[in-house]
Design a protein around this motif. Structure first.
Motif, PDB file in Angstrom:
ATOM      1  N   PHE A 191       0.831  -1.209   0.000  1.00 28.08           N
ATOM      2  CA  PHE A 191       0.000   0.000   0.000  1.00 28.08           C
ATOM      3  C   PHE A 191       0.862   1.255   0.000  1.00 28.08           C
ATOM      4  N   PHE A 192       1.860   1.288   0.864  1.00 27.02           N
ATOM      5  CA  PHE A 192       2.733   2.448   0.939  1.00 27.02           C
ATOM      6  C   PHE A 192       3.559   2.602  -0.335  1.00 27.02           C
ATOM      7  N   GLU A 193       4.006   1.505  -0.902  1.00 27.40           N
ATOM      8  CA  GLU A 193       4.748   1.571  -2.158  1.00 27.40           C
ATOM      9  C   GLU A 193       3.890   2.178  -3.263  1.00 27.40           C
ATOM     10  N   HIS A 194       2.604   1.868  -3.270  1.00 27.95           N
ATOM     11  CA  HIS A 194       1.693   2.424  -4.265  1.00 27.95           C
ATOM     12  C   HIS A 194       1.656   3.947  -4.208  1.00 27.95           C
ATOM     13  N   PHE A 195       1.858   4.493  -3.018  1.00 27.35           N
ATOM     14  CA  PHE A 195       1.829   5.940  -2.848  1.00 27.35           C
ATOM     15  C   PHE A 195       3.223   6.561  -2.901  1.00 27.35           C
ATOM     16  N   GLY A 196       4.173   5.836  -3.445  1.00 26.98           N
ATOM     17  CA  GLY A 196       5.479   6.418  -3.702  1.00 26.98           C
ATOM     18  C   GLY A 196       6.514   6.240  -2.610  1.00 26.98           C
ATOM     19  N   PHE A 197       6.225   5.480  -1.570  1.00 27.65           N
ATOM     20  CA  PHE A 197       7.212   5.207  -0.537  1.00 27.65           C
ATOM     21  C   PHE A 197       8.169   4.119  -1.015  1.00 27.65           C
ATOM     22  N   GLU A 198       9.408   4.197  -0.554  1.00 26.82           N
ATOM     23  CA  GLU A 198      10.397   3.177  -0.867  1.00 26.82           C
ATOM     24  C   GLU A 198      10.937   2.578   0.421  1.00 26.82           C
ATOM     25  N   VAL A 199      11.320   1.322   0.356  1.00 26.44           N
ATOM     26  CA  VAL A 199      11.893   0.643   1.518  1.00 26.44           C
ATOM     27  C   VAL A 199      13.347   1.039   1.658  1.00 26.44           C
ATOM     28  N   LEU A 200      13.700   1.558   2.822  1.00 29.46           N
ATOM     29  CA  LEU A 200      15.091   1.892   3.110  1.00 29.46           C
ATOM     30  C   LEU A 200      15.804   0.744   3.803  1.00 29.46           C
ATOM     31  N   GLU A 201      15.065   0.023   4.639  1.00 28.66           N
ATOM     32  CA  GLU A 201      15.687  -1.031   5.432  1.00 28.66           C
ATOM     33  C   GLU A 201      14.624  -1.983   5.961  1.00 28.66           C
ATOM     34  N   GLN A 202      14.837  -3.274   5.793  1.00 30.06           N
ATOM     35  CA  GLN A 202      14.005  -4.273   6.447  1.00 30.06           C
ATOM     36  C   GLN A 202      14.524  -4.453   7.865  1.00 30.06           C
ATOM     37  N   ARG A 203      13.633  -4.398   8.826  1.00 30.04           N
ATOM     38  CA  ARG A 203      14.033  -4.451  10.225  1.00 30.04           C
ATOM     39  C   ARG A 203      13.403  -5.637  10.941  1.00 30.04           C
ATOM     40  N   SER A 204      13.979  -5.973  12.081  1.00 30.63           N
ATOM     41  CA  SER A 204      13.476  -7.093  12.884  1.00 30.63           C
ATOM     42  C   SER A 204      13.361  -6.672  14.341  1.00 30.63           C
ATOM     43  N   PRO A 205      12.488  -5.710  14.633  1.00 31.41           N
ATOM     44  CA  PRO A 205      12.336  -5.262  16.023  1.00 31.41           C
ATOM     45  C   PRO A 205      11.755  -6.374  16.893  1.00 31.41           C
ATOM     46  N   MET A 206      12.178  -6.393  18.136  1.00 32.90           N
ATOM     47  CA  MET A 206      11.664  -7.378  19.080  1.00 32.90           C
ATOM     48  C   MET A 206      10.633  -6.716  19.975  1.00 32.90           C
ATOM     49  N   ILE A 207       9.459  -7.301  20.028  1.00 33.99           N
ATOM     50  CA  ILE A 207       8.373  -6.785  20.850  1.00 33.99           C
ATOM     51  C   ILE A 207       7.980  -7.855  21.847  1.00 33.99           C
ATOM     52  N   ARG A 208       8.180  -7.558  23.128  1.00 33.75           N
ATOM     53  CA  ARG A 208       7.851  -8.506  24.196  1.00 33.75           C
ATOM     54  C   ARG A 208       8.469  -9.875  23.942  1.00 33.75           C
ATOM     55  N   GLY A 209       9.721  -9.839  23.533  1.00 28.42           N
ATOM     56  CA  GLY A 209      10.473 -11.067  23.346  1.00 28.42           C
ATOM     57  C   GLY A 209      10.249 -11.777  22.032  1.00 28.42           C
ATOM     58  N   VAL A 210       9.459 -11.180  21.124  1.00 27.45           N
ATOM     59  CA  VAL A 210       9.147 -11.802  19.840  1.00 27.45           C
ATOM     60  C   VAL A 210       9.550 -10.857  18.716  1.00 27.45           C
ATOM     61  N   VAL A 211      10.233 -11.381  17.698  1.00 22.43           N
ATOM     62  CA  VAL A 211      10.600 -10.572  16.551  1.00 22.43           C
ATOM     63  C   VAL A 211       9.370 -10.357  15.675  1.00 22.43           C
ATOM     64  N   VAL A 212       9.056  -9.086  15.390  1.00 23.05           N
ATOM     65  CA  VAL A 212       7.916  -8.715  14.546  1.00 23.05           C
ATOM     66  C   VAL A 212       8.462  -7.844  13.411  1.00 23.05           C
ATOM     67  N   PRO A 213       8.796  -8.433  12.274  1.00 18.32           N
ATOM     68  CA  PRO A 213       9.478  -7.691  11.201  1.00 18.32           C
ATOM     69  C   PRO A 213       8.641  -6.543  10.637  1.00 18.32           C
ATOM     70  N   ASN A 214       9.333  -5.471  10.261  1.00 14.29           N
ATOM     71  CA  ASN A 214       8.722  -4.364   9.536  1.00 14.29           C
ATOM     72  C   ASN A 214       9.781  -3.737   8.648  1.00 14.29           C
ATOM     73  N   ALA A 215       9.452  -2.639   8.008  1.00 16.33           N
ATOM     74  CA  ALA A 215      10.408  -1.960   7.136  1.00 16.33           C
ATOM     75  C   ALA A 215      10.352  -0.465   7.376  1.00 16.33           C
ATOM     76  N   LEU A 216      11.514   0.159   7.417  1.00 17.96           N
ATOM     77  CA  LEU A 216      11.570   1.614   7.425  1.00 17.96           C
ATOM     78  C   LEU A 216      11.348   2.071   5.989  1.00 17.96           C
ATOM     79  N   MET A 217      10.319   2.909   5.779  1.00 16.78           N
ATOM     80  CA  MET A 217       9.988   3.394   4.446  1.00 16.78           C
ATOM     81  C   MET A 217      10.019   4.914   4.417  1.00 16.78           C
ATOM     82  N   ARG A 218      10.301   5.458   3.246  1.00 17.56           N
ATOM     83  CA  ARG A 218      10.425   6.906   3.105  1.00 17.56           C
ATOM     84  C   ARG A 218       9.868   7.355   1.763  1.00 17.56           C
ATOM     85  N   LYS A 219       9.286   8.547   1.778  1.00 14.87           N
ATOM     86  CA  LYS A 219       8.894   9.200   0.540  1.00 14.87           C
ATOM     87  C   LYS A 219       9.408  10.625   0.566  1.00 14.87           C
TER      88      LYS A 219
END
Length: 226
Positions: A191-219
């Motif tokens: 969805f964000f890519e459709h609006f012109g955002f690009e992925v800068l970095e795939q991340r693996s933040p840990m939330i309450r002891g569990v890795v929940v992947p996301n991506a830093l995106m920028r436009k």
């Protein structure tokens, strides 16, 4: 980068889910939703936010029957209804891209409601109403960072995500921001890519002891244009 507004229906099946804040218990959800939606119907006067220059009660006629979507700024009293949006978005939609363990870590069942209220009031989001119900919300911080962007699991593909993104871009232009950034879930990245955002970095933040992947995106907003 052009800013399309007519082809979003295809991308909205991805839904829009970012942020990693916990929520209240399942046992509270029904009561919170009822109370929150009742409060959300009260007070439809126009308001003006001096920080963002946002005028209340913008309106978009969607393609889904007679439904109309209204965008306005958050009001104290919206917290419970926005909790329902957040919780349903993660548990009903993000669960396609994340494991049960990840979903429970991202949106657990044991956070005090006061923590949620403080968080929502702090980010001061835009909210979307459809037929008097709050169905989506997103924020835009002064830095250009988008912290939360959620559409209810029961109201996807109804134009709410598009309207939120248009509102963010309009306010970014008004504030003369040079770029938008966000930490975006797997589910929301198309969805964000459709609006012109690009992925800068795939991340693996840990939330309450569990890795929940996301991506830093920028436009980048050329010449302060959204």
């Amino acid at each position: 980068m052009k800013y399309p507004s007519r082809t979003i229906a295809v991308c909205e099946k991805s839904c829009v889910l970012i942020g990693a804040l916990a929520v209240d218990s399942r046992s509270q959800a029904s009561a919170l939703l009822v109370a929150g939606q009742r409060r959300a119907r009260i007070g439809q006067e126009k308001t003006f936010d001096t920080r963002s220059g946002f005028v209340d009660n913008q309106e978009l006629q969607t393609d889904c029957g007679e439904s109309r979507l209204h965008v306005r700024k958050f009001r104290v009293g919206d917290e419970a209804a926005l909790f329902s949006v957040y919780y349903s978005a993660i548990h009903q939609i993000a669960s396609r891209d994340y494991s049960t363990m990840q979903i429970e870590a991202w949106a657990p069942a044991d956070l005090d409601s006061c923590v949620w209220e403080t968080r929502i009031r702090g980010i001061n989001p835009f909210v979307i109403e459809a037929d008097g119900l709050l169905i989506a919300y997103a924020d835009l911080q002064e830095s250009g960072y988008i912290d939360h962007f959620f559409v209810s699991g029961d109201h996807s593909r109804q134009g709410a995500g598009r309207l939120l993104m248009e509102t963010i871009h309009e306010n970014a232009k008004r504030q003369r921001l040079e770029m938008l950034t966000s930490d975006v879930s797997r589910t929301a990245q198309p969805f964000f890519e459709h609006f012109g955002f690009e992925v800068l970095e795939q991340r693996s933040p840990m939330i309450r002891g569990v890795v929940v992947p996301n991506a830093l995106m920028r436009k980048t907003l050329a010449d302060h244009e959204a």
